[in-house]
Write an enzyme that holds these catalytic residues in place. Structure first.
Site, mmCIF file in Angstrom:
data_model
loop_
_atom_site.group_PDB
_atom_site.id
_atom_site.type_symbol
_atom_site.label_atom_id
_atom_site.label_comp_id
_atom_site.label_asym_id
_atom_site.label_seq_id
_atom_site.Cartn_x
_atom_site.Cartn_y
_atom_site.Cartn_z
ATOM 1 N N ASP A 203 -10.027 1.542 -4.235
ATOM 2 C CA ASP A 203 -8.880 1.483 -3.231
ATOM 3 C C ASP A 203 -8.135 2.934 -3.591
ATOM 4 O O ASP A 203 -8.830 3.660 -3.541
ATOM 5 C CB ASP A 203 -8.004 0.154 -3.351
ATOM 6 C CG ASP A 203 -7.290 -0.443 -1.990
ATOM 7 O OD1 ASP A 203 -6.563 0.338 -1.433
ATOM 8 O OD2 ASP A 203 -7.559 -1.554 -1.910
ATOM 9 N N GLU B 59 0.667 -1.284 0.100
ATOM 10 C CA GLU B 59 0.140 0.110 -0.120
ATOM 11 C C GLU B 59 0.909 1.318 0.186
ATOM 12 O O GLU B 59 2.161 1.238 0.330
ATOM 13 C CB GLU B 59 -0.860 -0.025 1.322
ATOM 14 C CG GLU B 59 -2.461 -0.391 1.017
ATOM 15 C CD GLU B 59 -2.977 0.575 0.240
ATOM 16 O OE1 GLU B 59 -2.562 1.503 -0.398
ATOM 17 O OE2 GLU B 59 -4.369 0.358 -0.016
ATOM 18 N N ASN C 158 -9.865 5.359 1.877
ATOM 19 C CA ASN C 158 -9.287 5.028 0.634
ATOM 20 C C ASN C 158 -9.429 6.398 -0.186
ATOM 21 O O ASN C 158 -10.161 7.283 -0.168
ATOM 22 C CB ASN C 158 -9.620 3.589 -0.172
ATOM 23 C CG ASN C 158 -8.926 2.681 0.401
ATOM 24 O OD1 ASN C 158 -7.509 2.661 0.289
ATOM 25 N ND2 ASN C 158 -9.102 1.480 0.593
#
Length: 291
Positions: free
Chosen positions: A198, A17, A147
């Protein structure tokens, strides 16, 4: 279906991430949240160095010094990139052991938007905070998975998402403070397709590129929220894009192999890697926090 891509870094992140490009050092910075690790990658030599943490870490914020600010489950950390040592910079939800940090990004006005979520995806346990001069203000609450936090080229518009709602939101902000100055409204509605948004990033044309968890793709939307195109990658759990490289025309994309079955891992041998795609246009330089 795939597109022309390379594997920038052959890592096996459980939950990769938060990629950002450090133009000063010509390196990609990203995280494995579950692995509690910060990665520094040199795309020329393909070498990777790491810093480990005692808690989940999810996002980084460049500064005007050698200090990297890092979003963690205890709040904002101050990390010395040379020594690897770190200490608490701003406390945020450190007493709430049910939550951790998630998608976050440096915002206009020398501020940070910091997202949280429940460690076990508890409904509505997360939030999005504004941090400036060590002062923390809650902007949005009742969020399950924070997100898609990113900002327009002129710094006057913010984007964010609660992944579980299948929508990406937008709101007007004050570019000098980073605070919203208007109500949020839907920018992209993915509920019909049941696509889970995301991480996101903005390019030089003010288009938004969104990684779509479970769909194996990054999709582009124009400044009005209209779909432009998708880039498909050989991993179902795509997590976040970032523009980098010398001319900011390389799109880096993190991925995850979290909770993949043995069969899925065999079918997706590169799940958890960082991918790269050469683009026709550039992204925007990552904003920095002045300490």
């Amino acid at each position: 279906m795939t597109t022309n891509f390379d594997i920038a870094f052959f890592v096996k992140n459980e939950l990769g991430e938060g990629p950002i490009w450090d133009s000063n050092k010509n390196q990609l910075i990203w995280f494995d949240i579950i692995g509690r690790t910060l990665f520094f990658g040199n795309p020329i030599t393909k070498t990777v160095s790491t810093i480990g943490f005692e808690m989940p870490v999810s996002a980084g914020f460049l500064t005007n010094t050698n200090i990297l600010l890092v979003a963690s489950s205890d709040g904002l950390l101050e990390v010395d990139q040379m020594s690897g040592s770190y200490q608490k910079f701003v406390d945020l939800e450190s007493r709430n052991h049910l939550t951790r940090s998630n998608d976050s990004r440096t915002a206009p006005g020398n501020s940070i938007w910091f997202g949280t979520m429940g460690k076990n995806l508890e409904k509505g346990l997360g939030a999005i905070y504004h941090i400036k001069d060590k002062k923390v203000t809650k902007l949005f609450s009742n969020i399950t998975v924070s997100n898609s936090i990113c900002f327009s080229k002129d710094g006057k518009r913010a984007f964010y998402s609660d992944t579980n709602t299948n929508t990406i939101m937008k709101c007007e902000i004050n570019e000098e403070t980073g605070f919203p100055n208007g109500k949020s409204e839907i920018f992209v509605d993915l509920s019909f397709e049941k696509i889970r948004p995301d991480g996101s990033v903005i390019d030089e044309n003010d288009c938004l590129w969104n990684a779509q968890w479970g769909s194996g793709k990054v999709s582009c939307y124009d400044p009005e929220g209209k779909f432009v195109k998708s880039i498909y990658l050989p991993a179902s759990k795509i997590t976040c894009p970032a523009f980098g490289g010398k001319d900011l025309k390389t799109l880096y994309v993190t991925s995850a192999n979290e909770n993949l079955s043995l069969k899925e891992k065999e079918e997706q041998p590169h799940a958890g890697a960082v991918f790269s795609i050469e683009m026709e246009y550039a992204g925007l330089p990552e904003r920095k926090v002045t300490l």
